[in-house]
Write a protein that holds these residues in place. Structure first.
Motif, PDB file in Angstrom:
ATOM      1  N   VAL A   1       8.018   5.179  -0.948  1.00 19.21           N
ATOM      2  CA  VAL A   1       8.592   3.970  -1.554  1.00 19.21           C
ATOM      3  C   VAL A   1       9.760   3.468  -0.705  1.00 19.21           C
ATOM      4  O   VAL A   1       9.902   2.261  -0.461  1.00 19.21           O
ATOM      5  CB  VAL A   1       9.019   4.236  -3.014  1.00 19.21           C
ATOM      6  N   ILE A   2      10.580   4.384  -0.217  1.00 17.70           N
ATOM      7  CA  ILE A   2      11.704   3.999   0.649  1.00 17.70           C
ATOM      8  C   ILE A   2      11.180   3.404   1.959  1.00 17.70           C
ATOM      9  O   ILE A   2      11.689   2.386   2.437  1.00 17.70           O
ATOM     10  CB  ILE A   2      12.626   5.212   0.915  1.00 17.70           C
TER      11      ILE A   2
ATOM     12  N   PHE B   1       2.171   6.352  -7.059  1.00 16.58           N
ATOM     13  CA  PHE B   1       1.197   7.318  -7.577  1.00 16.58           C
ATOM     14  C   PHE B   1       1.731   8.740  -7.430  1.00 16.58           C
ATOM     15  O   PHE B   1       1.655   9.544  -8.364  1.00 16.58           O
ATOM     16  CB  PHE B   1      -0.132   7.161  -6.827  1.00 16.58           C
ATOM     17  N   LEU B   2       2.276   9.061  -6.270  1.00 19.68           N
ATOM     18  CA  LEU B   2       2.816  10.405  -6.048  1.00 19.68           C
ATOM     19  C   LEU B   2       4.038  10.683  -6.926  1.00 19.68           C
ATOM     20  O   LEU B   2       4.259  11.817  -7.354  1.00 19.68           O
ATOM     21  CB  LEU B   2       3.166  10.607  -4.573  1.00 19.68           C
ATOM     22  N   LEU B   3       4.820   9.657  -7.199  1.00 18.23           N
ATOM     23  CA  LEU B   3       5.988   9.827  -8.078  1.00 18.23           C
ATOM     24  C   LEU B   3       5.570  10.191  -9.502  1.00 18.23           C
ATOM     25  O   LEU B   3       6.311  10.864 -10.225  1.00 18.23           O
ATOM     26  CB  LEU B   3       6.841   8.558  -8.101  1.00 18.23           C
ATOM     27  N   ALA B   4       4.386   9.752  -9.896  1.00 21.34           N
ATOM     28  CA  ALA B   4       3.910  10.036 -11.253  1.00 21.34           C
ATOM     29  C   ALA B   4       3.384  11.468 -11.395  1.00 21.34           C
ATOM     30  O   ALA B   4       3.177  11.944 -12.511  1.00 21.34           O
ATOM     31  CB  ALA B   4       2.814   9.041 -11.636  1.00 21.34           C
TER      32      ALA B   4
ATOM     33  N   ILE C   1       8.749  14.084  -4.038  1.00 17.46           N
ATOM     34  CA  ILE C   1       9.557  13.874  -2.832  1.00 17.46           C
ATOM     35  C   ILE C   1       8.819  12.979  -1.830  1.00 17.46           C
ATOM     36  O   ILE C   1       9.374  11.969  -1.382  1.00 17.46           O
ATOM     37  CB  ILE C   1       9.984  15.216  -2.203  1.00 17.46           C
ATOM     38  N   PRO C   2       7.571  13.315  -1.436  1.00 15.21           N
ATOM     39  CA  PRO C   2       6.889  12.379  -0.522  1.00 15.21           C
ATOM     40  C   PRO C   2       6.655  11.009  -1.162  1.00 15.21           C
ATOM     41  O   PRO C   2       6.662   9.986  -0.466  1.00 15.21           O
ATOM     42  CB  PRO C   2       5.568  13.067  -0.186  1.00 15.21           C
ATOM     43  N   GLY C   3       6.476  10.970  -2.481  1.00 19.07           N
ATOM     44  CA  GLY C   3       6.318   9.684  -3.160  1.00 19.07           C
ATOM     45  C   GLY C   3       7.555   8.823  -3.009  1.00 19.07           C
ATOM     46  O   GLY C   3       7.462   7.623  -2.690  1.00 19.07           O
TER      47      GLY C   3
ATOM     48  N   LEU D   1       0.825  -1.215   0.000  1.00 12.50           N
ATOM     49  CA  LEU D   1       0.000   0.000   0.000  1.00 12.50           C
ATOM     50  C   LEU D   1       0.856   1.261   0.000  1.00 12.50           C
ATOM     51  O   LEU D   1       0.589   2.207  -0.757  1.00 12.50           O
ATOM     52  CB  LEU D   1      -0.949   0.003   1.198  1.00 12.50           C
ATOM     53  N   LEU D   2       1.892   1.280   0.832  1.00 12.84           N
ATOM     54  CA  LEU D   2       2.787   2.437   0.859  1.00 12.84           C
ATOM     55  C   LEU D   2       3.487   2.636  -0.482  1.00 12.84           C
ATOM     56  O   LEU D   2       3.590   3.760  -0.985  1.00 12.84           O
ATOM     57  CB  LEU D   2       3.847   2.271   1.954  1.00 12.84           C
ATOM     58  N   ALA D   3       3.973   1.546  -1.050  1.00 19.18           N
ATOM     59  CA  ALA D   3       4.673   1.640  -2.334  1.00 19.18           C
ATOM     60  C   ALA D   3       3.722   2.082  -3.446  1.00 19.18           C
ATOM     61  O   ALA D   3       4.101   2.863  -4.316  1.00 19.18           O
ATOM     62  CB  ALA D   3       5.318   0.300  -2.688  1.00 19.18           C
ATOM     63  N   GLY D   4       2.491   1.589  -3.413  1.00 13.70           N
ATOM     64  CA  GLY D   4       1.499   2.007  -4.414  1.00 13.70           C
ATOM     65  C   GLY D   4       1.189   3.485  -4.324  1.00 13.70           C
ATOM     66  O   GLY D   4       1.160   4.191  -5.342  1.00 13.70           O
TER      67      GLY D   4
END
Length: 141
Positions: free
Chosen positions: A52-53, A36-39, A46-48, A29-32
């Protein structure tokens, strides 16, 4: 381990892999959300990336703890050992075990895990709990 050199080890097993389900689900869920935020555009990346980290670290921690926790049955003792730098152990001598119990929920019966109660020691997510129960019962008998 806590077993002496001449003590025979009958079982050395990890807890059932189902203990990884919750942390791995959370990590997905966190990675998803992080993906999404990375896109999105710049400030949201940055928060995306941080999410993921965090998901990767959560996964690493869960697998590390699972891998470093062992259920051990010897001719004399039943114990759980966990930890890497600081080892923790909980043990009970088999000859002192008067009450031995096995608890299995419906998911536990379906997936093959349960909680073994031997005296004051309660071990959850034991793989193949009926076999472990029978082994401890035979050795304690």
């Amino acid at each position: 381990m806590l077993a002496s050199a001449e003590e025979r080890v009958y079982l050395d097993a990890r807890r059932h892999g189902v203990v990884l389900a919750r942390p791995l689900g959370q990590a997905v869920l966190l990675a998803g959300l992080g993906g999404f935020l990375l896109a999105l555009r710049w400030p949201m990346q940055i928060p995306g990336a941080l999410l993921v980290i965090a998901a990767a670290l959560l996964t690493l921690r869960a697998v590390w703890l699972w891998e470093r926790t062992h259920l051990v049955v010897t001719a004399e003792k039943l114990f759980v050992v966990s930890g890497t730098l600081r080892r923790n152990a909980s043990a009970v001598r088999l000859r002192s075990v008067e009450n031995l119990g096995l608890e299995q929920s419906l998911p536990g019966r379906l997936f093959g895990y349960g909680t073994l109660v031997a005296g004051s020691l309660e071990i959850d997510h034991v793989p193949e709990p009926r076999n472990v129960y029978r082994l401890v019962e035979r050795l304690a008998g």
